[in-house]
Design a protein around this motif. Structure first.
Motif, PDB file in Angstrom:
ATOM      1  N   GLU A  10     -28.181  23.590  36.297  1.00  0.00           N
ATOM      2  CA  GLU A  10     -27.451  22.155  36.931  1.00  0.00           C
ATOM      3  C   GLU A  10     -26.502  22.635  37.790  1.00  0.00           C
ATOM      4  OE1 GLU A  10     -28.447  18.429  34.758  1.00  0.00           O
ATOM      5  OE2 GLU A  10     -30.248  18.977  34.847  1.00  0.00           O
ATOM      6  N   GLY A  11     -26.351  24.298  37.754  1.00  0.00           N
ATOM      7  CA  GLY A  11     -25.341  24.270  38.862  1.00  0.00           C
ATOM      8  C   GLY A  11     -24.277  24.442  37.878  1.00  0.00           C
ATOM      9  N   GLU A  12     -24.234  24.458  36.373  1.00  0.00           N
ATOM     10  CA  GLU A  12     -22.933  25.267  35.173  1.00  0.00           C
ATOM     11  C   GLU A  12     -23.822  26.475  34.593  1.00  0.00           C
ATOM     12  OE1 GLU A  12     -22.414  22.088  32.454  1.00  0.00           O
ATOM     13  OE2 GLU A  12     -21.475  21.032  34.070  1.00  0.00           O
ATOM     14  N   ARG A  13     -22.786  27.154  34.635  1.00  0.00           N
ATOM     15  CA  ARG A  13     -23.112  28.649  33.646  1.00  0.00           C
ATOM     16  C   ARG A  13     -22.890  28.136  32.125  1.00  0.00           C
ATOM     17  NH1 ARG A  13     -19.670  33.899  35.462  1.00  0.00           N
ATOM     18  NH2 ARG A  13     -19.482  34.592  33.444  1.00  0.00           N
ATOM     19  N   GLN A  14     -24.732  28.325  31.492  1.00  0.00           N
ATOM     20  CA  GLN A  14     -24.482  28.311  30.029  1.00  0.00           C
ATOM     21  C   GLN A  14     -24.799  29.380  28.909  1.00  0.00           C
ATOM     22  OE1 GLN A  14     -25.136  25.250  28.708  1.00  0.00           O
ATOM     23  NE2 GLN A  14     -25.000  24.364  30.762  1.00  0.00           N
ATOM     24  N   PRO A  15     -24.055  30.035  28.631  1.00  0.00           N
ATOM     25  CA  PRO A  15     -24.191  31.589  27.896  1.00  0.00           C
ATOM     26  C   PRO A  15     -25.029  31.519  27.266  1.00  0.00           C
ATOM     27  CG  PRO A  15     -21.830  30.339  27.163  1.00  0.00           C
ATOM     28  CD  PRO A  15     -23.115  29.107  28.080  1.00  0.00           C
TER      29      PRO A  15
END
Length: 457
Positions: A68-73
């Motif tokens: 959703e447009g966010e960077r997830q580590p």
């Protein structure tokens, strides 16, 4: 006009200083322009991901997912031709054998070798190490350099003159040249180092004859050690490090430089030299030296290395640009792709700690482990930065080299020795699939000016 008059009318150092001050003014570009024209500085998107400039089957570097447009580590992954680096290293460990030649075969030819393939690969590199007659004396010893990376670049360019096939190469020619250079890198590196020591350090010149039966890691240790002795554990640790450095995708700076040069149609020697010159930079291959210099600085200013509070206080000073080199950087921490972990650092740390156990250098590894543990929270408190950061491979590679008795000047050249495999694989992929010159665009913002005749300036 006499030579003296020519000199008097030349641009001298004082003039250069003033002219360069003007150049700084004429070169200024306000940050607003980068935002206005949506310039991907460093070929990075605003979210930190890389601008996609090509497609490759060779290597994947994976450190996060977009949700959703966010960077997830996520835990970092390094994949060679579809095979996880952890599987490659762990299987070699389980079978008590070396892995670099297997990785080289996989990256170059696209598949895992069988036993006969691997034996042929290792033997082929061994017999290809010999330099052309007179090359060592004429091209290396006669003109030593104080920087080994510069000498490596010059040496590879010089090898062009000794090759029967240089321009309009077939893929078979390219593969033969690549195998030659991969094999010769340890010899070029050691020759450059010995020549540098002899001229600049006033040290004895020690040159060992080649041993074709040795693999790459064994050859390196055999050449640089005066007594030529090494243990299997030492050679296997260096072998692992070479395998971890063999490739890191098409987007890393030196590999991209190689692919850019290749796309122009230039010869292989020129393309690989472009990559070496890129790797030399402290923002790329030279980073392991920065970690070692930082470690030495911490050791000199922290009395009790086991005291996390003392270490944290000094790291805070580094982050505030009050200590070390004043850059505000804790070298070895953070990566453009990896977030939770760098698989290369995890593997290297595990193997290095095992070999260092019970030795004096174990304290230094534990100090780096403390730096790795404390840095993320300190970065949050000092900078207010919530970015997830992990140790990268440079955090431990320099100290591993030092534990193996490898001089600091050879840290980056050893990186190049390993990465020659990846450069070769990517060059050949570019030749086979690229088909277009790589030419990005730059937005020109200089205003039009009316020409002023020379007599009126």
């Amino acid at each position: 006009m006499t030579p003296q008059l020519i000199y008097n009318h030349s641009i001298e150092d004082s003039d250069i200083h003033n002219l360069c001050e003007d150049l700084v003014q004429y070169s200024d570009i306000a940050p607003k322009y980068y935002e206005r024209f949506d310039v991907k500085r460093g070929l990075r998107n605003a979210d930190g991901s890389g601008v996609i400039a090509g497609i490759t089957r060779i290597c994947m570097v994976h450190g996060y997912v977009m949700s959703e447009g966010e960077r997830q580590p996520i835990p970092g992954q390094l994949i060679y031709r579809g095979y996880d680096i952890n599987d490659l290293i762990e299987n070699a460990e389980r079978e008590d054998r070396y892995v670099f030649e297997e990785v080289a075969y996989l990256l170059l030819f696209g598949r895992l070798p069988n036993g006969a393939d691997l034996e042929r690969m290792t033997r082929s590199l061994g017999v290809r190490r010999e330099l052309p007659p007179g090359f060592l004396v004429d091209s290396i010893m006669q003109s030593p350099s104080n920087n080994i990376m510069n000498k490596l670049a010059r040496s590879i360019l010089s090898l062009y003159s000794y090759s029967d096939v240089t321009e309009n190469t077939t893929i078979e020619d390219e593969m033969s040249i690549a195998l030659d250079l991969i094999a010769k890198m340890p010899i070029l590196m050691d020759g450059a180092y010995q020549a540098k020591r002899h001229k600049y350090d006033n040290a004895s010149l020690i040159m060992h004859p080649l041993r074709p039966e040795e693999n790459t890691a064994e050859s390196i240790l055999s050449l640089i050690r005066n007594d030529r002795s090494y243990t299997k554990a030492e050679a296997q640790l260096l072998d692992t490090l070479l395998a971890l450095h063999a490739d890191h995708g098409g987007g890393n700076n030196s590999t991209f430089a190689c692919r850019v040069a290749t796309s122009s149609g230039t010869d292989p020697f020129a393309a690989y030299t472009s990559a070496i010159n890129s790797l030399k930079g402290p923002r790329h291959g030279g980073a392991n030296i920065k970690v070692i210099q930082m470690l030495d600085d911490i050791k000199a200013h922290v009395a009790h290395w086991e005291n996390e509070g003392e270490v944290a206080d000094y790291l805070t000073k580094i982050l505030r640009k009050e200590a070390n080199d004043g850059s505000g950087l804790i070298y070895g921490m953070g990566h453009a792709v990896y977030t939770l972990s760098d698989p290369r650092a995890v593997i290297l740390k595990r193997k290095a700690m095992a070999l260092a156990a019970g030795k004096e250098i174990e304290r230094e590894f534990r100090l780096l482990d403390t730096v790795e543990k404390l840095t993320p929270e300190l970065m949050k408190s000092v900078r207010g930065n919530d970015k997830v950061v992990c140790a990268n491979v440079d955090m431990y590679s320099g100290l591993v080299y030092r534990m193996l008795g490898i001089p600091d000047e050879l840290f980056t050249p050893l990186f190049a020795t390993a990465r020659m495999v990846g450069w070769a694989a990517h060059r050949m992929e570019e030749l086979l699939t690229g088909k277009r010159i790589i030419r990005p665009a730059y937005k020109a913002i200089a205003k039009s000016k009316e020409y002023v005749p020379l007599c009126d300036r």
